[in-house]
Design an enzyme around this catalytic site. Structure first.
Site, PDB file in Angstrom:
ATOM      1  N   TYR A 255       2.476  -6.364   0.189  1.00  0.00           N
ATOM      2  CA  TYR A 255       2.141  -4.861  -0.062  1.00  0.00           C
ATOM      3  C   TYR A 255       0.555  -5.487  -0.184  1.00  0.00           C
ATOM      4  O   TYR A 255      -0.782  -4.183  -0.336  1.00  0.00           O
ATOM      5  CB  TYR A 255       2.211  -4.965  -1.835  1.00  0.00           C
ATOM      6  CG  TYR A 255       1.537  -3.500  -2.077  1.00  0.00           C
ATOM      7  CD1 TYR A 255       2.547  -2.142  -1.703  1.00  0.00           C
ATOM      8  CD2 TYR A 255       1.095  -3.587  -2.872  1.00  0.00           C
ATOM      9  CE1 TYR A 255       2.245  -0.839  -2.313  1.00  0.00           C
ATOM     10  CE2 TYR A 255       0.877  -2.393  -3.841  1.00  0.00           C
ATOM     11  CZ  TYR A 255       0.855  -0.646  -3.115  1.00  0.00           C
ATOM     12  OH  TYR A 255       1.212   0.005  -3.289  1.00  0.00           O
TER      13      TYR A 255
ATOM     14  N   LYS B 208      -4.760  -1.267  -5.821  1.00  0.00           N
ATOM     15  CA  LYS B 208      -3.782  -0.587  -7.490  1.00  0.00           C
ATOM     16  C   LYS B 208      -4.768  -1.264  -8.350  1.00  0.00           C
ATOM     17  O   LYS B 208      -4.489  -0.578  -9.115  1.00  0.00           O
ATOM     18  CB  LYS B 208      -2.716  -1.089  -7.107  1.00  0.00           C
ATOM     19  CG  LYS B 208      -2.097   0.254  -5.715  1.00  0.00           C
ATOM     20  CD  LYS B 208      -2.526   1.987  -5.386  1.00  0.00           C
ATOM     21  CE  LYS B 208      -2.029   2.820  -4.757  1.00  0.00           C
ATOM     22  NZ  LYS B 208      -2.270   3.529  -4.658  1.00  0.00           N
TER      23      LYS B 208
HETATM   24  P1  NAP Z   1       2.171  10.190   1.423  1.00  0.00           P
HETATM   25  O1  NAP Z   1       2.653  11.115   1.673  1.00  0.00           O
HETATM   26  O2  NAP Z   1       1.466   9.543   2.824  1.00  0.00           O
HETATM   27  O3  NAP Z   1       0.620  10.180   0.791  1.00  0.00           O
HETATM   28  C1  NAP Z   1      -1.178   9.560   1.574  1.00  0.00           C
HETATM   29  C2  NAP Z   1      -1.666  10.272   1.418  1.00  0.00           C
HETATM   30  O4  NAP Z   1      -2.656   9.753   1.285  1.00  0.00           O
HETATM   31  C3  NAP Z   1      -1.739  11.658   2.577  1.00  0.00           C
HETATM   32  O5  NAP Z   1      -1.794  12.661   2.437  1.00  0.00           O
HETATM   33  C4  NAP Z   1      -2.801  10.788   3.413  1.00  0.00           C
HETATM   34  O6  NAP Z   1      -3.244  11.493   4.574  1.00  0.00           O
HETATM   35  C5  NAP Z   1      -4.148  10.858   2.140  1.00  0.00           C
HETATM   36  N1  NAP Z   1      -5.285   9.751   2.638  1.00  0.00           N
HETATM   37  C6  NAP Z   1      -5.286   8.948   2.733  1.00  0.00           C
HETATM   38  N2  NAP Z   1      -6.920   8.846   3.214  1.00  0.00           N
HETATM   39  C7  NAP Z   1      -7.258   9.884   2.904  1.00  0.00           C
HETATM   40  C8  NAP Z   1      -8.920  10.129   2.698  1.00  0.00           C
HETATM   41  N3  NAP Z   1      -9.172   9.632   3.399  1.00  0.00           N
HETATM   42  N4  NAP Z   1      -8.523  10.872   2.497  1.00  0.00           N
HETATM   43  C9  NAP Z   1      -7.597  12.267   2.164  1.00  0.00           C
HETATM   44  N5  NAP Z   1      -6.884  11.522   1.957  1.00  0.00           N
HETATM   45  C10 NAP Z   1      -5.756  10.154   2.432  1.00  0.00           C
HETATM   46  O7  NAP Z   1       2.217   8.559   0.714  1.00  0.00           O
HETATM   47  P2  NAP Z   1       2.288   8.393  -0.801  1.00  0.00           P
HETATM   48  O8  NAP Z   1       3.264   7.273  -0.845  1.00  0.00           O
HETATM   49  O9  NAP Z   1       3.609  10.421  -1.557  1.00  0.00           O
HETATM   50  O10 NAP Z   1       1.211   8.458  -1.335  1.00  0.00           O
HETATM   51  C11 NAP Z   1       0.927   9.283  -2.365  1.00  0.00           C
HETATM   52  C12 NAP Z   1       0.108   8.005  -3.410  1.00  0.00           C
HETATM   53  O11 NAP Z   1       1.368   7.169  -4.874  1.00  0.00           O
HETATM   54  C13 NAP Z   1      -0.663   7.104  -2.938  1.00  0.00           C
HETATM   55  O12 NAP Z   1      -1.785   6.450  -3.573  1.00  0.00           O
HETATM   56  C14 NAP Z   1       0.371   6.032  -2.873  1.00  0.00           C
HETATM   57  O13 NAP Z   1      -0.182   3.982  -2.829  1.00  0.00           O
HETATM   58  C15 NAP Z   1       1.073   6.140  -3.912  1.00  0.00           C
HETATM   59  N6  NAP Z   1       2.484   5.368  -4.421  1.00  0.00           N
HETATM   60  C16 NAP Z   1       3.467   5.753  -3.772  1.00  0.00           C
HETATM   61  C17 NAP Z   1       4.608   4.884  -3.967  1.00  0.00           C
HETATM   62  C18 NAP Z   1       6.173   4.914  -2.890  1.00  0.00           C
HETATM   63  O14 NAP Z   1       6.229   3.619  -2.836  1.00  0.00           O
HETATM   64  N7  NAP Z   1       5.845   6.131  -2.228  1.00  0.00           N
HETATM   65  C19 NAP Z   1       4.845   4.126  -5.331  1.00  0.00           C
HETATM   66  C20 NAP Z   1       3.446   4.553  -5.820  1.00  0.00           C
HETATM   67  C21 NAP Z   1       2.220   4.876  -5.547  1.00  0.00           C
HETATM   68  P3  NAP Z   1      -3.516  11.023   5.983  1.00  0.00           P
HETATM   69  O15 NAP Z   1      -1.807  11.379   6.119  1.00  0.00           O
HETATM   70  O16 NAP Z   1      -3.471  11.909   6.857  1.00  0.00           O
HETATM   71  O17 NAP Z   1      -3.451   9.726   5.612  1.00  0.00           O
END
Ligand code: NAP
Length: 256
Positions: A156, A163
């Protein structure tokens, strides 16, 4: 309907697996109006298609590293609604090479990129949203984090450090914005298979470990993050700000 009459701007829908999408559906189920933003043309079609399933949902492009694009997104919300009540920050990014191997090898640029997209964007977003939240007499800002900020999770790496900065930002923003009746909180979600998660080396084995070890003996569902976001966006959580709520089947209480 916990969010009836509320307007929510949601950042970070990439596809139907996105936590931002689970949050959007949960908000809509509780009567909120939505504006979904997407980073650029690559995701436009996906997001427009998803938005079409929630009648009345607005969409707008926004790269969160660009202040002008953040301002334009909130201006779009202002023109349509006058103000907004809820902001959901669900974006994160780190270079793939920084999400495996030794943290000590993280490059200066990789560190900067992870911080800028995944952490600083929350502060920039709050600044851009401020007039719209004030126009509604206050509101709720929600971001998503992961336990890799508190403890070391293999691979990570730079995202864990970003984070940690994000969670510290939640506390500082909560103090700044509290007098304006704006609450700022984070949800620390357990692992969920999304597009971003797939970029973390060894993510699938993490899901297996959780299933065996967590108090609830199961991985979380994205909808559980959505439901907690509804709670944080609604008056039910009116006394809570600067908080990080774990939605991780209890993993964070384990010592070994
Ligand atoms: P996700 O569907 O890939 O969402 C991440 C989003 O961030 C995507 O829409 C991505 O767009 C966007 N993004 C990245 N760079 C950007 C920028 N410069 N401007 C605008 N948008 C941008 O994955 P997710 O897991 O749902 O992630 C959402 C949040 O949850 C993140 O903060 C992640 O760290 C957090 N989280 C996830 C998990 C897990 O296990 N999945 C656990 C804890 C926390 P692009 O695809 O165009 O880059």
């Amino acid at each position: 309907m916990l969010l009836s009459g509320k307007n929510a701007v949601v950042f970070g829908v990439a596809n139907k697996r996105s936590l931002a999408w689970a949050i959007s559906k949960a908000f809509a189920d509780q009567g909120a109006k939505l504006l979904l933003t997407y980073q650029g043309d690559r995701l436009k079609e996906n997001v427009l298609e998803l938005a079409g399933t929630l009648p009345g949902t607005l969409t707008f492009p926004c790269d969160v590293t660009d202040d002008a694009q953040l301002a334009a997104a909130f201006d779009h919300a202002k023109q349509n609604w006058g103000g907004c009540d809820i902001v959901a920050h669900c974006v994160a990014y780190a270079n793939r090479e920084d999400l495996s191997g030794d943290f000590v090898k993280t490059s200066r640029d990789g560190y900067r990129v992870a911080q800028e997209v995944s952490s600083y964007s929350l502060t920039a977003m709050c600044r851009a949203a401020l007039p719209l939240l004030e126009a509604r007499g206050g509101g709720s800002v929600i971001t998503l984090t992961y336990m890799g900020s508190e403890r070391v999770v293999p691979n990570y790496n730079v995202m864990g450090v970003a984070k940690a900065a994000l969670e510290a930002s939640v506390r500082y923003l909560a103090v700044d914005l509290g007098p304006k009746n704006i609450r700022v909180n984070a949800i620390s979600a357990g692992p969920v298979k999304t597009l971003s998660a797939a970029g973390i080396s060894g993510f699938s084995s993490l899901l297996e470990v959780y299933e065996q070890k967590v108090p609830l003996r199961r991985n979380i569902e994205a909808a559980e993050v959505g439901d907690t976001a509804v709670f944080l966006a609604s008056p039910l959580s009116r006394g809570i700000t600067g908080e990080v709520i774990h939605v991780d089947s209890g993993y964070h209480v384990l010592g070994v």
